[in-house]
Structures are given as C-alpha cells and as structure tokens.
Design an enzyme around this catalytic site. Structure first.
Site, PDB file in Angstrom:
ATOM      1  N   LEU A   1      -0.563   4.839   2.716  1.00  0.00           N
ATOM      2  CA  LEU A   1      -1.476   5.346   1.688  1.00  0.00           C
ATOM      3  C   LEU A   1      -2.256   4.218   1.038  1.00  0.00           C
ATOM      4  O   LEU A   1      -1.827   3.066   1.064  1.00  0.00           O
ATOM      5  CB  LEU A   1      -0.650   6.104   0.647  1.00  0.00           C
ATOM      6  CG  LEU A   1       0.208   7.227   1.290  1.00  0.00           C
ATOM      7  CD1 LEU A   1       1.413   7.547   0.433  1.00  0.00           C
ATOM      8  CD2 LEU A   1      -0.641   8.451   1.555  1.00  0.00           C
ATOM      9  N   PRO A   2      -3.410   4.540   0.430  1.00  0.00           N
ATOM     10  CA  PRO A   2      -4.290   3.468  -0.033  1.00  0.00           C
ATOM     11  C   PRO A   2      -3.823   2.700  -1.267  1.00  0.00           C
ATOM     12  O   PRO A   2      -4.110   1.510  -1.383  1.00  0.00           O
ATOM     13  CB  PRO A   2      -5.631   4.156  -0.316  1.00  0.00           C
ATOM     14  CG  PRO A   2      -5.429   5.604  -0.107  1.00  0.00           C
ATOM     15  CD  PRO A   2      -4.054   5.862   0.396  1.00  0.00           C
TER      16      PRO A   2
ATOM     17  N   ASN B   1      -1.614   7.054  -5.195  1.00  0.00           N
ATOM     18  CA  ASN B   1      -1.421   7.938  -4.046  1.00  0.00           C
ATOM     19  C   ASN B   1       0.039   7.947  -3.614  1.00  0.00           C
ATOM     20  O   ASN B   1       0.604   8.991  -3.308  1.00  0.00           O
ATOM     21  CB  ASN B   1      -2.283   7.468  -2.863  1.00  0.00           C
ATOM     22  CG  ASN B   1      -3.728   7.316  -3.251  1.00  0.00           C
ATOM     23  OD1 ASN B   1      -4.442   8.289  -3.360  1.00  0.00           O
ATOM     24  ND2 ASN B   1      -4.149   6.086  -3.512  1.00  0.00           N
TER      25      ASN B   1
ATOM     26  N   LYS C   1       4.163  -9.525   1.673  1.00  0.00           N
ATOM     27  CA  LYS C   1       2.769  -9.213   2.010  1.00  0.00           C
ATOM     28  C   LYS C   1       1.813  -9.798   0.980  1.00  0.00           C
ATOM     29  O   LYS C   1       0.809 -10.444   1.304  1.00  0.00           O
ATOM     30  CB  LYS C   1       2.596  -7.687   2.061  1.00  0.00           C
ATOM     31  CG  LYS C   1       1.155  -7.184   2.073  1.00  0.00           C
ATOM     32  CD  LYS C   1       0.570  -7.082   3.453  1.00  0.00           C
ATOM     33  CE  LYS C   1      -0.916  -6.725   3.425  1.00  0.00           C
ATOM     34  NZ  LYS C   1      -1.193  -5.305   3.487  1.00  0.00           N
TER      35      LYS C   1
ATOM     36  N   LYS D   1      -8.337  -6.161  -3.637  1.00  0.00           N
ATOM     37  CA  LYS D   1      -7.256  -5.252  -4.025  1.00  0.00           C
ATOM     38  C   LYS D   1      -5.897  -5.954  -3.949  1.00  0.00           C
ATOM     39  O   LYS D   1      -5.090  -5.875  -4.885  1.00  0.00           O
ATOM     40  CB  LYS D   1      -7.245  -4.019  -3.105  1.00  0.00           C
ATOM     41  CG  LYS D   1      -6.136  -3.028  -3.418  1.00  0.00           C
ATOM     42  CD  LYS D   1      -5.687  -2.265  -2.160  1.00  0.00           C
ATOM     43  CE  LYS D   1      -4.274  -1.721  -2.329  1.00  0.00           C
ATOM     44  NZ  LYS D   1      -3.687  -1.259  -1.068  1.00  0.00           N
TER      45      LYS D   1
END
Lengths: 333, 333, 333, 333
Positions: free
Chosen positions: A100-101, A105, A206, A281
C-alpha cells in the site's frame, strides 16, 4: 511516537476479542503446512500488480483486492478470485500480503471498518510490504497479535522493473520463527529476503538505506558538478572517485551525470528509475523516525529538504538522480 | 578566483626574467634523460619524511630542505645533502618535489624571497604534492612556466601509513607530455598515479573525492545511529546497506560504528586514521573552490560546518569517522 | 497527516454518541453565561500550576486534576476541589483548561479511557494550552464536536515567569464565536490573547514563531561569533545589526553573547530562560508539520538538528541561546 | 587568510619606496584642512554614479575615473575633470573614494600597474566603499601605509535608491584619528556613518549584517510558507511574529510574502531591491571569512547554498526576498 501512541490510545477503546491467545503457535503450525493454498494480495498498484503475478506464476492461487476495482480487472480476467474488502480477504485466506502507498492506507486496510483484522483467522500470517512508519508497523503488529495472528513488515528495495523481474529485495521484521513461512512467499517475488529483527526493523532498514542513498546521491551530484567546473572530465572524475574513498553506489552504479554511464536514468533524461517524489516520501519517514527517536540526522534532513524543493520546482516525476540537473547552473536563465 | 587574481595582480609587478621561452621542450628533454640524478625534496613533515625515504630507497639521491632544520637532521645523518632554502634546492636539482601544509607555505616556497623560482633552471620539473587551492596551483604553474620550467600538482590520497608503505595514490595535473617524467618519481612513493588533466585538476580531484568522502561518512554515521535507535543490530545494518544502494566506502570499508569492523579507527577509539582537523581543512578548500566557481554544494557545505564544529568540541585530533560519536546521544549528560 | 488519519481511522471504530447535534449554539449560550462557575484545570506542572493560581486569583473556583497526585496537593490545601480523572472533571465543570507536555498526554486526557470526552457535557468549552501537533488539535476538536462540545487550541508563548506574572501570550484557534468565552478565562493568565483562525491555527502560530526564533537565534549566534573573530567588538556589532537589516529579537532583546546585554540568560551562564530541550521539542513539531504539509523548511530543519545535537552534547538544560557557546571554539581542547 | 598571505608573499617582492614614514600624521594634518579641494572618485557604476553626484552637490569638485570610459561621459558633460587611470587620480587628488564590484577590481585599482599606489601622495586619504574580503582590505591598508598614506574600508548598506537619496549607511574601519576626515566626505552620501574599529572591520560588519539578513529572510520565507499551509492568514501570521520573539527586519519591514506589506519588492513581483546575485556574492565573502577564521556558520553556509541554487534557477535578478517564491510549491508543475 505520537502517531503510535495515538493509535494505541484510541485502539484501547475498541471492543476487544477477549484475551490474547497464548497458544498461537499451535494455529500457526497448522497454517504453515498449507502451502499453495490461496494467498490474499491487497494493493495491486504499480508494484503490487507484478508482485501478485509472480506469486501466481509460482503456483499460488491468489485472492485479489484493491480499493480501485479496475486494478482487479486484469486479475479477474485471468480467473483470479476477487474479494470485496480486506475483511473479505481475511475470511478466505490465512496468508495475506499487502502493498500500500502510505501510513493511512495501511491503517485502513488493517484496522479500518472493513479491515483485515475484522475477520482475520487465528494463526494467519499477514505480511505488509508497504513502506511506512516503523511505529505504525509495530502498532499494527500489536493489534494483529491480539487476534492471535502474526504480522510482519517486509518493505522492498527495487522498483517496478525489479518487481516484474522478481528480483526485489525484502527487508523483513517480525517474529523470527515466522521468517521461513514469510520467505516461502517472498522468494517468489524477490531474489533477496533478509531477516532484520523484530517487527518494524524491516521498515527501519529500508528507511535507513534510502536516507543514506539520498545523501550520497546528492553528494555525488554536487561533487561531480564541482569537479566539472574545476576542469575535470566527468568520466575521469567518476573513475577516480570509484577507485578512492569517495566511492558509493551513486557514483559507481547509478551515476547522475549524463554521459558517464549507460543504462541509468541520467542517460535517458532522468526518466524511469526512482522518482523524486518517492524519495521525498521516504525521507519524510526517515525524518519522522529521527524526530521521534531524537536522533540527529543533519545531512538526512537537508537531503529531505532538497528533494522537497525539487518536487516544488518540476522534478517530482524525474528520477531522484536529477538532483544533478537541479544543482547545475542553467545557462540560459 | 580572488586569491588567484590577487596573486596575478601583484605578480605582474615583479621583475620579469625576459620573455617566456618557447623552446622549453628542448630543455625538458635534456632533463628527462637525467634519471637518478639528485631530486630535490622540500617539506619533510609527517608525510614528506617517509615519501623522501622511499625515493632514496629507489636509488634517487635527494637534496633535502625544510623550514625546520631538525626535520632535515635524520636525512643528514644518512648522508643526504641538505639545502639552505628552496632557491638553493633549485640551484642543485632540476627535479623537485614539494610536500607542504597549506597555500601560504606553497606560495612562500615557490615565489617567496628564497623561493624555488629565484634559481630554478630552465626545463626543471617541479611537482607539488601539497593539498592546496587549485587556483594557487594554476598561478604557481604560470609563474613556473615564465621561468621556462614545468609545474605539476600531484596531491596524494592515503595517510602516513600509505606514505611509509609506498602505496599512496597521486592525482596529477599538468602538461600531459610531462606526465611520464613525473610518474617515474611518483611511482617510487605510490602504487597509483593518475593523470587528471591540466594543471590544478590533481587538486580538484583530491578535493572532490574528500568532499564526497566527508558527506558519505557523516551520512553513514547518522544512518547507522538512526538504525540502531530504531532497533537494528549495527553489524546487520551495515551488511544490509553494503548489499544495497546505500553502500559506500564509509559503510563497507571504514565503518564509523565501533564493533562493526576490525582494523579501522572506530575499532580503536578513533585514533590514527585521517584527523578531523585535516578533513575540515580539505572541506575548507572545497568550499572556497565551490564559492569561486559558483557551484552549489549544499551537503558539502554542511559537512564542512559539522567538521568545523567538531574541531571546536574536542574531536580535532580524532579520526574523521568519530562523527558517529559526536552525533550520538551521550548517556550521562 | 498520518497521525490524524490514524486517529480518524481508529476513531471510526468507536461507539458513536448518535448524530452530532446541530443546535450546540443553544447549549453553548447557557454555558457562556455561567461566569465564575467552577473551571476545570488539568495539568498542574511548571506552567499549569501558576496559570491555575492566576485563575483562582481572578475569582474562578477551579477543579484541579493531574496525573501525579502530588501536583494537586498544593491546591487541595488551598481548599480547591480535586478530581480523580479528566472524565471526573468533565462531569463537574463545563469549562476546562488543559496544559499538558505533549501529543500522547493530550490524547489520553481527551479521548483516553477516563478522558474528558467520556463525560463531557454538551456545550462545554474545552481549551487546550498544550503545545502539540496542530493535526492532533484538529482531531481532538472533531471528537469534541461529536459530543456537542467546543474545543479550542490556545498554546502560550512566554515561560514560567510570564505564567506567574500572568502575562503570557495565548494564540487561539477555534470557532470564532467562542473566542470571547475563551478570552474571558485566558485574560486571567495572559496579557495578550490573539485569535488566529480555525482550530489548529493557534498551534500553527506558536510553532511558526518558535521555528523562526530558533533560526534567528542560531543565525545571531554564528554572526556574532564570526564578527568577533573578524575583530569586531561584540557590543558594537550588536548595535550595528540592531540598526540595520540584520536586526531581530535574538539580536536586540535576547542577545546570546555574554556581556552584550543584562538580564538575559547569556548574562547568567545560560541559566533560566527557554531550555534547549524545549526548543528541540517545538522544532520537532515544526518539522512534522512541515513534512506533513510538504513545506520546505531548510533552515528550520537544520536548526532542529543543531538543537538536537546540542541536547546530546550537554546543553539540554541550558537556555537555547547557549548555541553561541556551542558554536564557539573552546580554547582548551 | 590564504588570499592575504599570498598577497603579502608576493608583495614582499615589490620594489619598496624606502622605509615607511613615521611622521604620516604631519602629512595627514595638511590634507585634512584642504576641505573642498578635489576628491578623486573611482568606480562610477550603479552605486558610484549617484554617490559621486551627491559629493558634487555638496560642493566637492571631483576627479572621475572608471575602467569604462562611457561611465565618465555624464560627468565630463557636467564639467567634471576625468582622469585616465587610478594612478592619475592619485596624482591629482589627496582624498580618493573607490566603489568597485569585487576583490580583483579593488586590487587592480590600488596595487595594479596603473594603480593608486603608483602615484599616491603622502598623507592621502583613500576610502574604499567596495564590499570585499576584509583580509584584502587589510592588505591594501598595509601597502597604502607603506606609501605614507591612509586607507579606510567603508562599505555601504542600502541600495541604489539610498545612494541617490544620500542616505546610505557607511560602516567604517581604519585608524580612529582619521575617522572625522572620512566622515566629512561620507556624510555627503549617507545619513549614517558608523566607526567599527581597525581596518577591515567595516567589511566585517557589512558581511555579518548581510549574513544574518540572509538567514532571517530565508527563515521568514519558510516560516510564512509553513504557516500559510497550516491555515494561517499571512497578514495575521506576520502580525503575530512581529509582536513575538520571531520578529525580525525581514518579517516586519521587508516581508517576502506578496500581499502582506506595501512598498516592498514582494509587492512588486520581486523587482527592484537587493538582487539575489548580490546577496549570493556577500554570502560568498562571509563564507570565505568564516572558513579563514575557522568560525562555524551552519545556517550562513546553508543560506549561501540556497541563494546560489536560486541564481542557477532563474532568480538571479530578482530581489533576495523572492526566496519565498522559490520555496513555494508551484501549482502547475
């Protein structure tokens, strides 16, 4: 922290499904044997679509679900079962992958009105490959655990190309005993599946990697630009850096200066690759994690601001190596 | 630029040695054959001392010179000829290597009252291994050329250890035809001799590499610190970065976190290695070059400021990877 | 945004108290007339304590509440009514002021298990003077509104001294018609009550001011330090800046250089004033707001990082103007 | 420092005009009485032109000189005497004002082949209003002193408008006994003439002010932008900042947000005012001074980089308050 505590604070008002079951290992073992039973896949966007297809290719029937019905069509036509909601998926599958973004979400899909946790079966394995705040991952894991199921965060490194080719890297956080079960599925989609530690550490790995990547990319761009202005040939400068202590992935594998390397976005007007807006982001997540843990990240912060300004100046859709172009003097202005 | 123009402006007032001779290639060829004739060596500090010894080891008699007479003693005792001044060296040798701490020293040694250029012979080869402003190198080259001699900048990468072992890297700028002659000597002191382009590009390459190194070192330090606070094991995080796009020399060869690697300064309380104060000096040169060429270097600038603050806070003599320690929360404060 | 959406997502699972009543203005008017009826005060720390006392001085009976019972003792001894929980306060008073340290505390006090909203009366006026994320304020306002009550954010500017003297500045966000009712109470504690706009804008104004303050304080410190090193007398430099375009509150009212002004923390070894750790907290909020709204704040971000590093290096408890000391070369290192 | 030492190093090779005369005060007194005798003015650009005219208006005959003959035409037509070179000016006038764009021009005009010092009379007063490196000012002062004359640095604050109106601010460095003599002339061109200390401190004050100005302007721009995105009305936010601790000249006198104030560049599409390219130049000088004195200037450095990037992105000719526009999200990208 704020986010997590808020979630926790309000979640404490939820109706509880009784005490957290202690014998989840029993349930888990029953599920773990059920190889090649259907796997739920929620989120069929640019990344999720090819990932789900790779699962299918490896013989796993999937139950598809996306907030946009069109995203499911392609799968429907291939004969894939489509579910109405995350809850519906959870009703039909005991292994679910989500892609999911962003934070909201993921929250909606897991603990929303029709979220997975509404109908999750005991012992289910939920793997979230979204890139989100590690604190949110931890909270989702807690809520999942309360239902007697297992949550793992498994964000990916590598873009759409790697998703198609099935050679993504997965960084996985969660209970170590469950890692093999997760790996069984993730190996269908990636060539590299790394266990990072407890829940949230997949996200942490990440975020950390991408923060350092952003820093060294901007560093490479400004260094190459400075060197060129000081009279160095860009290819030669790259060669020198790459055999010296300035060497980094951005200089030796993904050089941002047009003409230095082939097959990278800088050779193609910064098209394709990893968009500036996506990097911004991820840097935002890194910033929030750093703020919450009170970790000083001076260069990471500045890298975030630079990519943020680039988004405002027309570079949002270009590859993040276009920072070279951004920093360069434009002759005709 | 300012510096260079100032030098040029005032140099234009100097008494000139007649017109610049056009047939310097003739002189040069006579010198180039004179292998194993004495080589001047000016600047016998921490770096210059072992470099000069390596020259001697390779059979080159040297003529030693240093502003501090004690620095020459050791050589004198070995039977080496010692000169009184740079001018004196130039009188006795037609190949000279200089290894000096900073711009003003280099200027003094070349164009000062008793500088090399006072007595330089036509066709001489002057190799400056100091790390200085490339604009200063260019000006020194111009003045040298006026005397019918050749100037090359050849700053080194690698510290005292590499100087002793004879495996420095030399980045060389200057007339390409002279590169072989320079290489003959430099090979005695380094394992890697790279031709970078016209005069000043050796310095440019050195400055660029060290700026990118500083950026990626601080980036690695803040990334590792953030990851640790987010629950990642430092060794595992380093491993993940090193197989991903965050990989850089600072993460895979010189990791700043104690316990991650052996044989690096972080394993030895940040002793040895490349001092913070030296890195701050090189970043100052990078900053001046960037300001003069109007090149934006946002991360390079911030890296400079961070190392500058570290110098003020007690880290001046520690290895530059101690930025990890600087950024880290101190528990007992 | 993430925080807000998360809250919203999970709150959507809460049992609802029926439809949001449209006629809250009716309830409100009944409360607004009830001047000098008891006022709830939750959070009796360094700031809340003197604020609550000023309310009492102005004739308002208060109902005190704090998570630490000792904080209430002083009030109890003065004959003040003490409540067990925020819910209890809401049961007994229809005007409540909260003064809490951070986001999670505010969330707990409002929507926690024994939070205000559990027993809030329709038409009640809830004023939160905590400095928190404006997104959290907005969500608390939404939840409050669902109960038929009114929420306003009213963070303060000015420290413990101003709280005691009753001359704080309140920056107020919320429904404009309610501003007069809030002002009636806030005027007892502050000399300046400014209406900023809809809910959350009080926080926004506070955060913005403090971010600019942090930037200009660090800017003043580094400018004064540079000027001193360039040979300027600090008092003279301050005078020149203050009559020129470099003038700012940090240079003309709170100069960070010892010896330039009297009666400021720099004249007292940086004791008292506004602690570095509090400034770092506010900059963290600014950073999160900027990240969520995708607003580039390059200097605000760097200011945050500098104060964060200072917290790690022993400056946490000193006034934030001690950044001058932090940046200064320490002679004996 | 580098620049200064280089100048010093090479200047030491110059032919000396005998020993520095100790009795320059005698010469000086003869000159100081010569009021309304011709004053040399070198550098008749955008700033120098109106400054020179103001001198004429106050009854001082001038001897004009500029490297571009056209710049002198206007003065020639007014009957003003025009000199061929700075040396020629020095031959005809014992008070000279220079107003030049940068370091190399100043060096050329003072110590170049046809520079002032070639023919300067003993006791002459040389006032340099250029904005240059304070180290260069110091070196020019030393060379001037050797000729038995006096050099003062007197950079200005205020733009072309203030130059025309005769209300510039002069920041003056040099021997204090000469300040009155300098003030006599400078008062014709400025409303504010401040003595800053020994030679170079005028430059230092100018550089410091502009660095702090740049920092607070960018800070104001990002703060206003953040506030607007958080829902605050820009005028209201400016009002709140201006009555709080965020107040600065950039927020209360020169607000960068269109619509907040009248009569400032932000009200006129950032035309007029102080160009970004000039601010970048002054920040470059501040950076070099900071590097040379090893003063950490983290925000000053970042401000420099931001203005440098703006120059590359089309903002070079706009007023420096256009950083608000630069940071703002562009809707149509």
């Amino acid at each position: 922290m704020a986010a997590a505590l808020m979630l926790r604070a309000s979640v404490s008002l939820l109706h509880r499904h009784g005490k957290v079951c202690a014998d989840w290992l029993a349930w888990v073992s029953s599920r773990a044997m059920a190889s090649k039973t259907p796997v739920g896949f929620i989120g069929l966007g640019n990344m999720g679509n090819p990932m789900a297809k790779n699962l299918v290719k490896h013989g796993y029937p999937i139950i598809a679900c996306d907030v946009f019905p069109e995203a499911c069509k392609e799968f429907q036509e291939l004969g894939t079962q489509v579910a109405d909601s995350p809850a519906d998926v959870a009703d039909k599958a005991d292994r679910i992958i989500t892609m999911l973004p962003s934070n909201p979400n993921a929250i909606e899909v897991y603990i929303g009105t029709n979220g997975i946790l509404k109908k999750v079966k005991k012992g289910s394995l939920l793997i979230d490959s979204s890139t989100i705040d590690p604190e949110v991952s931890k909270e989702l894991a807690k809520e999942t655990e309360k239902m007697g199921a297992v949550f793992m965060d498994a964000p990916v490194s590598g873009g759409v190309g790697a998703a198609r080719a099935g050679n993504l890297t997965f960084m996985v956080g969660g209970v170590e005993q469950e890692f093999d079960a997760a790996k069984e599925l993730l190996t269908c989609m990636g060539s590299n599946v790394v266990y990072c530690g407890e829940v949230g550490t997949g996200q942490a790995a990440k975020i950390c990697n991408n923060m350092l990547l952003a820093i060294s990319m901007i560093g490479t761009a400004e260094t190459m630009n400075l060197g060129i202005r000081l009279g160095l040939d860009p290819k030669l400068l790259a060669k020198i850096l790459n055999m010296s202590s300035g060497r980094c992935w951005s200089s030796d594998t993904y050089n941002p200066v047009p003409g230095v390397m082939d097959g990278v976005p800088s050779a193609n007007n910064y098209q394709g690759g990893f968009g500036t807006t996506l990097m911004a982001k991820d840097l935002g997540l890194a910033q929030i994690s750093a703020t919450n843990t009170k970790s000083p990240v001076p260069l990471g912060s500045l890298a975030h601001q630079i990519y943020r300004i680039m988004c405002a100046k027309g570079y949002a859709q270009k590859d993040f190596s276009s920072v070279f172009q951004f920093l360069r003097e434009e002759e005709n202005l």
